[in-house]
Write a protein that holds these residues in place. Sequence first.
Motif, short mmCIF file in Angstrom:
data_model
loop_
_atom_site.label_atom_id
_atom_site.label_comp_id
_atom_site.label_asym_id
_atom_site.label_seq_id
_atom_site.Cartn_x
_atom_site.Cartn_y
_atom_site.Cartn_z
N ASN A 1 0.82 -1.21 0.00
CA ASN A 1 0.00 0.00 0.00
C ASN A 1 0.86 1.26 0.00
OD1 ASN A 1 -2.24 -1.59 0.05
ND2 ASN A 1 -2.66 -1.32 2.22
N CYS A 2 0.22 2.35 -0.32
CA CYS A 2 0.85 3.67 -0.41
C CYS A 2 1.48 4.06 0.94
CB CYS A 2 -0.21 4.69 -0.81
SG CYS A 2 0.28 6.41 -0.65
N PRO A 3 2.68 4.64 0.93
CA PRO A 3 3.31 5.06 2.19
C PRO A 3 2.59 6.21 2.88
CG PRO A 3 4.93 4.98 0.42
CD PRO A 3 3.59 4.77 -0.20
N ARG A 4 1.88 7.05 2.14
CA ARG A 4 1.23 8.21 2.74
C ARG A 4 -0.09 7.86 3.42
NH1 ARG A 4 -0.69 13.24 -0.68
NH2 ARG A 4 -2.45 13.75 0.59
N CYS A 5 -0.99 7.17 2.71
CA CYS A 5 -2.30 6.86 3.29
C CYS A 5 -2.38 5.43 3.81
CB CYS A 5 -3.41 7.09 2.27
SG CYS A 5 -3.37 5.98 0.84
N ARG A 6 -1.49 4.58 3.35
CA ARG A 6 -1.45 3.16 3.71
C ARG A 6 -2.75 2.44 3.38
NH1 ARG A 6 1.91 3.39 9.42
NH2 ARG A 6 3.74 4.35 8.53
N GLU A 7 -3.47 2.96 2.37
CA GLU A 7 -4.72 2.34 1.92
C GLU A 7 -4.69 1.98 0.44
OE1 GLU A 7 -8.19 4.58 2.97
OE2 GLU A 7 -7.48 4.91 5.01
N GLY A 8 -4.24 2.91 -0.40
CA GLY A 8 -4.22 2.69 -1.84
C GLY A 8 -3.13 1.72 -2.27
N ASN A 9 -3.41 0.95 -3.30
CA ASN A 9 -2.43 -0.01 -3.82
C ASN A 9 -1.36 0.70 -4.65
OD1 ASN A 9 -3.62 -2.29 -2.69
ND2 ASN A 9 -5.04 -2.46 -4.41
N ILE A 10 -0.14 0.26 -4.49
CA ILE A 10 0.96 0.80 -5.29
C ILE A 10 0.90 0.23 -6.71
CG2 ILE A 10 3.47 0.85 -5.55
CD1 ILE A 10 3.67 0.81 -2.48
N PHE A 11 0.47 -1.01 -6.83
CA PHE A 11 0.48 -1.71 -8.12
C PHE A 11 -0.93 -1.85 -8.69
CE2 PHE A 11 4.00 -3.24 -5.52
CZ PHE A 11 5.06 -2.95 -6.35
N PRO A 12 -1.08 -1.68 -10.01
CA PRO A 12 -2.42 -1.76 -10.61
C PRO A 12 -2.93 -3.19 -10.80
CG PRO A 12 -0.79 -1.15 -12.27
CD PRO A 12 -0.08 -1.18 -10.96
N VAL A 13 -2.04 -4.18 -10.81
CA VAL A 13 -2.48 -5.56 -11.02
C VAL A 13 -2.03 -6.43 -9.85
CG1 VAL A 13 -2.51 -5.42 -13.55
CG2 VAL A 13 -0.44 -6.15 -12.40
N SER A 14 -2.63 -7.59 -9.74
CA SER A 14 -2.32 -8.53 -8.68
C SER A 14 -0.92 -9.11 -8.86
CB SER A 14 -3.34 -9.66 -8.70
OG SER A 14 -2.91 -10.77 -7.96
N MET A 15 -0.34 -9.60 -7.76
CA MET A 15 0.98 -10.22 -7.83
C MET A 15 0.93 -11.52 -8.62
SD MET A 15 3.65 -11.27 -4.80
CE MET A 15 3.11 -9.98 -3.77
#
Length: 133
Positions: free
Chosen positions: A14-28
């Motif tokens: 997740n995003c370092p600022r909000c810790r909610e949004g995903n950094i990556f657009p697709v699944s691992m």
Amino acid sequence: MSHKSLGGAIIKGNCPRCREGNIFPVSMLSYRKLSDVHNRCPKCQAVLTPEPDFFYGAMYISYAFSVALVVNVLIILNYFFDDPDVWVYVSTVMVANLILIPVMLRYSKVLYLYAVGKLSYDPSWKAKLTEFN
């Protein structure tokens, strides 16, 4: 406001600022566009790629992951299988590397973004986002 844990955010990518949004657009598990990163966080709109080629530095972390994988596989094979042939070492390292490429690639970028990205956790990001809109 709830406090999101750093470890949980790193594990989830997740995003370092909000810790909610995903950094990556697709699944691992999706090998399609595995290394793509959102330019901005989908939740808080923080810039995740501050400059072109920012994530080239993550190659050092990925290299460390690969070295750790090779060393661990060699130790495990040597300890449990009593010094097998060289082809066993090589094939086991190759298979383990192929299986773990998505994990190593993703977490090298996540760790690099958290360490060097200059984004810190802001629990009041929602209020600041609505303030500018």
